[in-house]
Design an enzyme around this catalytic site. Structure first.
Site, mmCIF file in Angstrom:
data_model
loop_
_atom_site.group_PDB
_atom_site.id
_atom_site.type_symbol
_atom_site.label_atom_id
_atom_site.label_comp_id
_atom_site.label_asym_id
_atom_site.label_seq_id
_atom_site.Cartn_x
_atom_site.Cartn_y
_atom_site.Cartn_z
ATOM 1 N N SER A 160 28.382 -2.721 10.209
ATOM 2 C CA SER A 160 26.966 -2.750 10.555
ATOM 3 C C SER A 160 26.195 -3.604 9.536
ATOM 4 C CB SER A 160 26.450 -1.317 10.609
ATOM 5 O OG SER A 160 25.220 -1.261 11.274
ATOM 6 N N ARG A 230 14.689 8.214 12.311
ATOM 7 C CA ARG A 230 16.120 8.500 12.289
ATOM 8 C C ARG A 230 16.627 8.935 13.655
ATOM 9 N NH1 ARG A 230 20.962 7.466 9.992
ATOM 10 N NH2 ARG A 230 22.260 9.314 9.832
ATOM 11 N N ASP A 326 30.121 -0.169 21.593
ATOM 12 C CA ASP A 326 29.022 -0.414 20.654
ATOM 13 C C ASP A 326 27.970 -1.279 21.350
ATOM 14 O OD1 ASP A 326 27.326 -1.157 18.607
ATOM 15 O OD2 ASP A 326 28.934 -1.670 17.196
ATOM 16 N N HIS A 359 28.526 2.611 18.268
ATOM 17 C CA HIS A 359 28.473 1.872 17.014
ATOM 18 C C HIS A 359 29.097 2.659 15.852
ATOM 19 C CE1 HIS A 359 26.981 -0.923 14.060
ATOM 20 N NE2 HIS A 359 26.219 -0.018 13.482
ATOM 21 N N ASP A 360 28.866 3.955 15.827
ATOM 22 C CA ASP A 360 29.365 4.786 14.724
ATOM 23 C C ASP A 360 30.893 4.906 14.690
ATOM 24 O OD1 ASP A 360 27.225 5.352 13.186
ATOM 25 O OD2 ASP A 360 26.921 7.415 13.896
#
Lengths: 394, 207
Positions: A160, A230, A326, A359-360
């Site tokens: 990232s 967040r 992602d 993405h994680d």
């Protein structure tokens, strides 16, 4: 070259992490034109630097990550973000490699950032902190390597925003990078990603406790704004299938709708939890500055609009990795990097890992990711003349 | 599996490897799990790279320390600069590309040499299937039904040689192979090779 004593890897590790003050004699010139110094850098190391200082791996953390790659987090107590990948015999084998991870410039975990005191005024920097870039972060990391007496790292790796730093490293200091692993990243921040970052920043700015960035002087914290930032961002780190598998439409601690605006759904409860735990460990102004640095990142623009110019003449061995689900840094972004590297006939591997975790995925247990990292590092180590893993004969 | 237990290459890959000069730069297009570039790296000190369509193949190759990207001949060769490689290899894949002519041109743009092998559609058994049985041919090297085959641009050895002439490509070596990849004797020129070879293998050079 060195600002201080060379590192002593046999010294017991400070549980709060290592710190060093850099740029005392030679300030760091930032992209915005400001000269900054001294700069404190918080960092962690794992493993031992070998005699010819050739086995260092620089790990670059993501937006809300930090240097605690494989330590319990000093505030939350949670395991490090790549805890499972670091250790003897693991992917990042501490028997073979010397791992370094530093908190980025503008961060809030030991490296100089907006919550620290500006020595010129005696007050917290707040919004008077200069706007920083990915290039500035990398420049500070380069100073840290100078301090550690490391001319060339064996590998620089990160996902990232960490992957942006990896690409910046390869473009700015090609001779200092033997191999590079940019993961789930891009050579420029997309309009959609800038848009998401702006939502987060506006959420923070809309919190009355933000006080135009001067909350530390007012004794307040814009926790609600930062939590919303967040929550919005966290959605982008996951994927629709992953969210559905984890939560579906399940209700949280109830049998029926409340017919109100409580967290009826598990997914709401989860996001609120993500938001409320995040504010305990992260500084709102840091969030503004670091997201801005990501937005400004455009490696092609820095090189006449042609991405391959950033890598012309590179001798670095690359391993580019993306994930199928992602949507924050989708595979075409990685493929653009691969195309640019091919255009200069660079040594590049490219693996798109099949995962529905979004993405994680780069932080999660993905066996193909781990096998790819291990294989690439082993191959690069052979070319660098580093020893093989224990128990592997040649 | 491309490699057999004693570490030797499959026969046709061995033929290709034999054509490659030690210490050269090689791009293997459709490299599978990278058996050929691994062998060339180990035995001929070759700087080998690979392109492979299947994710499983790419992941396996990279996990063994090889430099392989996910991609294919039609889309990814265009990126490379002129003369980036000494050899560009395309083994048993030409007939599955969308634009074989562009692929060949690109191979000889980015490589000084190209090494190409493909199943020969002029083989007598294929002619027999069409002529006598009236069916689309199915052989050991062409084992797909017409509706599921990835092979969309079949050619015969003669077709290929004519295309090379049209593109100004010099054929340095041409080898006729049987189904196991064993070399057939050059007994009767191109016409007979086109009838009896199951595969053709060619070393090509820019003119």
């Amino acid at each position: 070259m060195s600002d201080a004593e060379p590192p002593d890897s046999s010294a017991p590790r400070n549980p709060l992490g290592l710190t060093v003050v850099l740029g005392r004699d030679r300030p760091i010139r930032l992209d915005c034109g400001v000269e900054m110094g001294p700069v404190t850098v918080g960092y962690q190391t794992y493993g031992t630097l070998n005699a010819d200082r050739s086995n260092a791996i620089l790990m670059c953390h993501a937006l809300t990550g930090d240097q605690y790659v494989a330590d319990p987090h000093p505030i939350t107590g949670k395991p490090g973000w790549w805890n499972e990948l670091v250790g003897p015999g693991r992917v990042f084998d501490t028997d073979r490699y010397f791992l370094i991870c530093s908190n980025v410039l503008g961060g809030c975990m030991g490296t100089t950032g907006p919550k620290d005191v500006n020595p010129a005024t005696g007050k917290p920097w707040g919004l008077s902190f200069p706007v920083i870039t990915i290039g500035d972060m990398v420049q500070v990391q380069a100073r840290l390597l100078d301090h550690l007496g490391i001319d060339q790292v064996f590998c620089v790796v990160g996902g990232s925003m960490g992957g942006m730093q990896v690409l910046e490293w390869c473009a700015s200091y090609p001779e200092r990078v033997f191999s590079a692993i940019p993961i789930a990243t891009a050579a420029r921040h997309s309009a959609q990603n800038i848009a998401f970052n702006e939502v987060g920043r506006q959420a923070i700015a809309a919190d009355p406790d933000w006080k135009d960035g001067d909350y530390l002087a007012h004794g307040t914290l814009p926790q609600r704004g930062l939590a919303v930032a967040r929550m919005a961002a966290h959605i982008t780190y996951l994927s629709e299938p992953a969210l559905h598998r984890k939560f579906g439409r399940n209700l949280q601690g109830r049998e029926a709708f409340s017919y109100g605006f409580e967290a009826d759904f598990q997914v709401e409860s989860y996001l609120r939890h993500q938001g409320s735990t995040f504010v305990e460990r992260f500084d709102a102004n840091s969030y503004l500055y670091i997201t801005r640095a990501m937005d400004y990142f455009d490696l092609a623009a820095e090189h006449g609009g042609i991405l391959s110019n950033a890598f012309r003449g590179t001798k670095t061995r690359f391993c580019v990795i993306s994930f199928t689900s992602d949507w924050l840094f989708p595979t075409p972004e990685s493929r653009a990097v691969v195309h640019a590297l091919n255009a200069v006939a660079a040594n590049v591997s490219f693996v798109e890992v099949c995962s529905d975790k979004g993405h994680d995925a780069f932080l999660l247990d993905e066996p193909v990711l781990h096998a790819t990292l291990t294989g690439f590092l082993d191959g690069a180590a052979e070319h660098r003349g580093l020893p093989r893993a224990k128990g592997v004969s040649s | 599996m491309m490699m057999v237990s004693n570490g030797h290459l499959r026969v046709d890959l061995g033929m290709i490897a034999e054509m490659v000069t030690p210490g050269s730069r090689v791009l293997d297009v459709g490299c599978g799990e990278g058996a050929l570039i691994a062998w060339l790296g180990r035995h001929k000190n070759v700087d080998g790279r690979g392109i492979e369509l299947s994710m499983a193949g790419v992941a396996a190759a990279v996990a063994q320390g090889m430099s392989v990207i996910q991609g294919d001949a039609d889309t990814d060769l265009a990126d490379y600069p002129d003369g980036a490689f000494d050899y560009v290899i395309l083994s048993q894949t030409l007939q599955a590309t969308y634009e074989p002519r562009a692929v060949l041109n690109n191979m000889l743009r980015i490589g000084r040499h190209a090494i190409v092998s493909f199943p020969n559609f002029g083989h007598w058994r294929i002619r027999y299937d069409l002529l006598v049985k009236g069916r689309m041919p199915m052989t050991d090297s062409l084992s797909y039904q017409w509706y599921e085959t990835p092979n969309i641009h079949f050619c015969t050895i003669l077709d290929f040689l004519i295309l090379c002439r049209e593109l100004g490509i010099r054929v340095e070596r041409s080898i006729a192979l049987d189904r196991q990849g064993n070399v057939l004797p050059a007994f009767g020129g191109r016409w007979l090779s086109n009838l009896f070879a199951e595969q053709g293998l060619f070393l090509l050079t820019r003119t």
